[in-house]
Write a protein that holds these residues in place. Structure first.
Motif, PDB file in Angstrom:
ATOM      1  N   GLY A 192     -30.493  61.322 -17.551  1.00 44.72           N
ATOM      2  CA  GLY A 192     -31.776  60.615 -17.527  1.00 44.72           C
ATOM      3  C   GLY A 192     -31.837  59.701 -16.322  1.00 44.72           C
ATOM      4  N   LYS A 193     -33.027  59.191 -16.043  1.00 40.84           N
ATOM      5  CA  LYS A 193     -33.177  58.325 -14.875  1.00 40.84           C
ATOM      6  C   LYS A 193     -34.464  57.512 -14.971  1.00 40.84           C
ATOM      7  N   ALA A 194     -34.466  56.410 -14.220  1.00 42.94           N
ATOM      8  CA  ALA A 194     -35.692  55.635 -13.980  1.00 42.94           C
ATOM      9  C   ALA A 194     -36.009  55.761 -12.508  1.00 42.94           C
ATOM     10  N   LEU A 195     -37.284  55.894 -12.181  1.00 43.47           N
ATOM     11  CA  LEU A 195     -37.709  56.007 -10.795  1.00 43.47           C
ATOM     12  C   LEU A 195     -38.869  55.051 -10.537  1.00 43.47           C
ATOM     13  N   GLY A 196     -38.637  54.104  -9.659  1.00 40.34           N
ATOM     14  CA  GLY A 196     -39.696  53.194  -9.261  1.00 40.34           C
ATOM     15  C   GLY A 196     -40.047  52.141 -10.300  1.00 40.34           C
ATOM     16  N   VAL A 197     -40.885  51.208  -9.850  1.00 36.77           N
ATOM     17  CA  VAL A 197     -41.393  50.160 -10.742  1.00 36.77           C
ATOM     18  C   VAL A 197     -42.910  50.071 -10.570  1.00 36.77           C
ATOM     19  N   ASP A 198     -43.525  51.229 -10.413  1.00 34.93           N
ATOM     20  CA  ASP A 198     -44.967  51.278 -10.173  1.00 34.93           C
ATOM     21  C   ASP A 198     -45.763  50.817 -11.392  1.00 34.93           C
ATOM     22  N   TYR A 199     -46.818  50.070 -11.095  1.00 32.46           N
ATOM     23  CA  TYR A 199     -47.811  49.787 -12.135  1.00 32.46           C
ATOM     24  C   TYR A 199     -48.647  51.059 -12.342  1.00 32.46           C
ATOM     25  N   ILE A 200     -49.290  51.133 -13.457  1.00 37.22           N
ATOM     26  CA  ILE A 200     -50.084  52.324 -13.760  1.00 37.22           C
ATOM     27  C   ILE A 200     -51.476  52.127 -13.163  1.00 37.22           C
ATOM     28  N   HIS A 256     -37.540  50.014 -26.953  1.00 36.96           N
ATOM     29  CA  HIS A 256     -37.889  49.049 -28.003  1.00 36.96           C
ATOM     30  C   HIS A 256     -38.913  48.030 -27.517  1.00 36.96           C
ATOM     31  N   GLU A 257     -39.033  47.854 -26.201  1.00 35.76           N
ATOM     32  CA  GLU A 257     -40.012  46.925 -25.648  1.00 35.76           C
ATOM     33  C   GLU A 257     -40.463  47.430 -24.273  1.00 35.76           C
ATOM     34  N   ALA A 258     -41.758  47.427 -24.079  1.00 31.57           N
ATOM     35  CA  ALA A 258     -42.305  47.850 -22.784  1.00 31.57           C
ATOM     36  C   ALA A 258     -42.401  46.651 -21.847  1.00 31.57           C
ATOM     37  N   TYR A 259     -42.417  46.939 -20.552  1.00 28.86           N
ATOM     38  CA  TYR A 259     -42.574  45.857 -19.578  1.00 28.86           C
ATOM     39  C   TYR A 259     -43.352  46.371 -18.376  1.00 28.86           C
ATOM     40  N   ALA A 260     -44.046  45.449 -17.705  1.00 29.67           N
ATOM     41  CA  ALA A 260     -44.855  45.805 -16.541  1.00 29.67           C
ATOM     42  C   ALA A 260     -43.987  46.437 -15.467  1.00 29.67           C
ATOM     43  N   GLY A 261     -44.456  47.529 -14.901  1.00 31.23           N
ATOM     44  CA  GLY A 261     -43.706  48.238 -13.881  1.00 31.23           C
ATOM     45  C   GLY A 261     -42.764  49.280 -14.445  1.00 31.23           C
ATOM     46  N   GLY A 262     -42.654  49.319 -15.754  1.00 27.22           N
ATOM     47  CA  GLY A 262     -41.757  50.293 -16.390  1.00 27.22           C
ATOM     48  C   GLY A 262     -42.463  51.125 -17.432  1.00 27.22           C
TER      49      GLY A 262
END
Length: 262
Positions: free
Chosen positions: A94-102, A150-156
């Motif tokens: 798995g991976k995370a890519l970037g911290v873009d806002y939607i 379990h919790e969302a955050y801006a940019g993720g």
């Protein structure tokens, strides 16, 4: 009482580095037979050598790209042909890519890669291995989730969405396989210092290092220890979910850093 590997066969995806590599090492030390897969063949070979030094014999290692149905099917077929069974599946890739806002600036290619790897990749592996795990009479699926499930955050938003999906899939599997000899677990880490942030920031190691400045994050070995612990409980004991965070982390945004005032 801990139950050692005792020849049980464990698959670890994304095993070329980080949590995957550390998990493979932990399983080898606990007496499991291993099948490891990853996209990066050179790094995977280094893990093979490390495991061979531990156990005295080489694990099964093969290329594995969980975003490719053909790759998944070839890998699973190879494992069954080699070992004849599978007892444990660790869905780690798995991976995370970037911290873009939607918004209009977001990179949709990053979104698609995360969704295909973190969600569809996990589903592809699980779909093909469930019958073999049931047949083993002692199966276990361990999904690597995240506190981001379990919790969302801006940019993720999209990364979090993939980990919320992993959490939902894990819960559904637990219901679908109820009464069958397969345990279902989720290990959900917070801040772990691996290649995770380097990948997230597209190779910017300086920016990635700033994520962990002034605090002590978890290590890949910390998470591997939890995974091996989960897999070595007596078969009637199912650890549903284990959330792990460093003592310096309260949630996705609140961390204690040295020199930082309250």
């Amino acid at each position: 009482m801990a139950i050692k590997g005792q020849g049980r066969v464990a698959i670890v995806t994304g095993a070329s580095s980080g949590i995957g590599r550390a998990t493979a090492v932990g399983f080898a030390e606990a007496g499991f037979q291993l099948a490891i897969g990853a996209r990066r063949a050179e790094k995977l070979q280094a893990v093979v050598e490390e495991l061979t030094n531990i156990t005295g014999h080489a694990p099964l290692a093969a290329p594995l790209d969980v975003t490719s149905t053909e790759s998944v099917e070839a890998f699973v077929s190879g494992v069954i042909e080699h070992y004849g069974k599978v007892n444990v599946l660790v869905n780690n890739a798995g991976k995370a890519l970037g911290v873009d806002y939607i918004d209009e600036r977001a990179n949709e290619d990053d979104w698609e890669t995360m969704l295909d790897t973190n969600v569809m990749g996990l589903l592809r592996m699980t779909k093909r291995l469930v019958p073999h795990l049931v047949e083993s009479g002692d199966g276990h699926i361990i999904n690597i989730g995240s506190t981001a499930g379990h919790e969302a955050y801006a940019g993720g938003g999209v990364y979090c969405a993939t980990k919320f999906a992993v959490r939902a899939i894990t819960g559904a599997l637990r219901q679908e396989l109820l009464g069958k000899p397969v345990r279902i677990s989720s290990i959900d880490p917070g801040m772990v210092e691996t290649e995770f942030s380097v990948v997230r920031y597209h190779g910017d190691s300086e920016r990635a290092a700033q994520v962990y400045e002034g605090l002590r994050p978890l290590t890949a070995e910390d998470i591997a220890d939890a995974i091996v612990y989960t897999a070595t409980r007596p078969h009637h004991v199912n650890i549903d979910t284990m959330i792990l965070k460093p003592i310096d982390q309260a949630d996705a945004k609140r961390v204690a850093r040295k020199g930082q005032e309250d």
